[in-house]
Design a protein around this motif. Structure first.
Motif, PDB file in Angstrom:
ATOM      1  N   CYS A  44      45.641  38.126  36.435  1.00  0.00           N
ATOM      2  CA  CYS A  44      46.831  38.044  37.420  1.00  0.00           C
ATOM      3  C   CYS A  44      46.699  36.788  38.193  1.00  0.00           C
ATOM      4  CB  CYS A  44      47.325  39.505  37.856  1.00  0.00           C
ATOM      5  SG  CYS A  44      46.024  39.731  39.417  1.00  0.00           S
ATOM      6  N   ASP A  45      47.648  36.282  38.885  1.00  0.00           N
ATOM      7  CA  ASP A  45      47.646  35.580  40.062  1.00  0.00           C
ATOM      8  C   ASP A  45      46.776  36.261  41.070  1.00  0.00           C
ATOM      9  OD1 ASP A  45      48.720  33.416  38.398  1.00  0.00           O
ATOM     10  OD2 ASP A  45      50.557  33.632  39.413  1.00  0.00           O
ATOM     11  N   GLY A  46      45.912  35.645  41.754  1.00  0.00           N
ATOM     12  CA  GLY A  46      45.144  36.182  43.064  1.00  0.00           C
ATOM     13  C   GLY A  46      44.190  37.202  42.478  1.00  0.00           C
ATOM     14  N   CYS A  47      43.859  37.225  41.446  1.00  0.00           N
ATOM     15  CA  CYS A  47      42.754  38.182  40.941  1.00  0.00           C
ATOM     16  C   CYS A  47      41.570  37.416  40.948  1.00  0.00           C
ATOM     17  CB  CYS A  47      43.072  38.707  39.594  1.00  0.00           C
ATOM     18  SG  CYS A  47      44.559  40.073  39.647  1.00  0.00           S
ATOM     19  N   GLY A  48      40.432  38.068  40.972  1.00  0.00           N
ATOM     20  CA  GLY A  48      38.973  37.234  40.934  1.00  0.00           C
ATOM     21  C   GLY A  48      38.244  37.452  42.148  1.00  0.00           C
ATOM     22  N   ALA A  49      37.216  36.925  42.543  1.00  0.00           N
ATOM     23  CA  ALA A  49      36.329  37.115  43.491  1.00  0.00           C
ATOM     24  C   ALA A  49      37.020  37.218  44.743  1.00  0.00           C
ATOM     25  CB  ALA A  49      35.113  36.087  43.288  1.00  0.00           C
ATOM     26  N   ALA A  50      36.806  37.768  45.729  1.00  0.00           N
ATOM     27  CA  ALA A  50      37.152  38.168  47.244  1.00  0.00           C
ATOM     28  C   ALA A  50      36.353  38.086  48.148  1.00  0.00           C
ATOM     29  CB  ALA A  50      38.277  39.194  47.149  1.00  0.00           C
ATOM     30  N   PRO A  99      44.540  43.680  39.011  1.00  0.00           N
ATOM     31  CA  PRO A  99      45.965  44.390  39.107  1.00  0.00           C
ATOM     32  C   PRO A  99      45.795  45.649  39.268  1.00  0.00           C
ATOM     33  CG  PRO A  99      45.891  42.797  36.837  1.00  0.00           C
ATOM     34  CD  PRO A  99      44.356  43.182  37.624  1.00  0.00           C
ATOM     35  N   THR A 100      46.375  46.037  40.312  1.00  0.00           N
ATOM     36  CA  THR A 100      46.606  47.647  40.753  1.00  0.00           C
ATOM     37  C   THR A 100      47.904  48.001  41.025  1.00  0.00           C
ATOM     38  OG1 THR A 100      46.195  47.115  43.160  1.00  0.00           O
ATOM     39  CG2 THR A 100      44.215  47.568  41.580  1.00  0.00           C
ATOM     40  N   HIS A 101      48.278  49.412  40.897  1.00  0.00           N
ATOM     41  CA  HIS A 101      49.422  50.005  41.044  1.00  0.00           C
ATOM     42  C   HIS A 101      49.422  50.597  42.574  1.00  0.00           C
ATOM     43  CE1 HIS A 101      52.327  53.526  41.171  1.00  0.00           C
ATOM     44  NE2 HIS A 101      52.814  52.804  40.186  1.00  0.00           N
ATOM     45  N   MET A 102      48.550  50.809  43.122  1.00  0.00           N
ATOM     46  CA  MET A 102      48.446  51.019  44.563  1.00  0.00           C
ATOM     47  C   MET A 102      49.247  52.452  44.956  1.00  0.00           C
ATOM     48  SD  MET A 102      46.325  49.355  46.006  1.00  0.00           S
ATOM     49  CE  MET A 102      46.601  49.607  47.714  1.00  0.00           C
TER      50      MET A 102
END
Length: 211
Positions: A44-50, A99-102
């Motif tokens: 997903c866009d914005g996913c990955g290392a943070a 990606p999460t539902h939250m």
């Protein structure tokens, strides 16, 4: 432009409200675990290392205490405890967003019976965003699984693995952080039962984190 996703209506009963047999309930949790694993594995866009995750969380916590200033118990002592716990030990140093539902819990699962088979549908995606995957089990960890640990076993059987030690630590710290606005929200709406539950969770989390 407005980004939108269109879904068709899903059949079934809300798992949290349905009268299910023990076998059906455990099957629902196992299917929910498998669904979560598939969701968390998607790109997903914005996913990955943070690398900035911890700092953003600390700022968010400060904002919650400011928003709910004056609420009994949400004082400077608790604020310092929460901030110190989150920043101690580098639990979020290698944070990875997926990606999460939250809002992933049985109140947003529909269980559908068809031709002798059980099907699970997931609803209410308005809060979905890239986050740590353990956010999707935070509510269940402090509520449903406390009442019935076997449901936790069923979920992670479907998920395919247990949380790693660092992930379990992240879950505990996120639960601690998230309980602050939960208490404030419940107090503002005079939801005394929900507030009492949230305060019980806070006491338990503090005890677990200092033990």
């Amino acid at each position: 432009e407005l980004d939108a996703m269109i879904f068709e209506a899903a059949p079934g009963e809300i798992v949290e409200e349905a009268e299910l047999s023990s076998e059906e309930l455990h099957a629902a949790y196992q299917m929910a675990g498998a669904f979560a694993a598939a969701l968390h594995a998607l790109p997903c866009d914005g996913c990955g290392a943070a690398p900035g995750y911890e700092q953003k969380l600390l700022e968010q916590i400060e904002g919650w205490f400011e928003l709910y200033e004056g609420v009994p118990g949400l004082d400077d002592e608790l604020r310092r405890f929460v901030l110190d716990a989150v920043s101690d030990g580098g639990a979020f140093r290698d944070a990875v967003l997926v990606p999460t539902h939250m809002d992933y819990s049985p109140r947003n699962w529909l269980l559908h019976r068809e031709d002798g088979a059980l099907w699970l549908h997931v609803i209410d995606w308005e809060r979905a965003r890239p986050e740590l995957w353990v956010q999707d089990v935070a509510r269940m960890a402090e509520d449903h699984w406390q009442r019935d640990p076997a449901l936790r076993e069923a979920f992670f059987l479907g998920y395919g693995r247990e949380p790693l030690e660092i992930e379990a630590r992240q879950l505990k710290l996120l639960s601690l952080a998230n309980i602050v606005p939960t208490i404030g929200w419940a107090r503002a709406r005079e939801d005394h039962r929900f507030e009492a539950w949230a305060r019980e969770v806070l006491v338990r989390l503090r005890e677990e984190l200092v033990s």
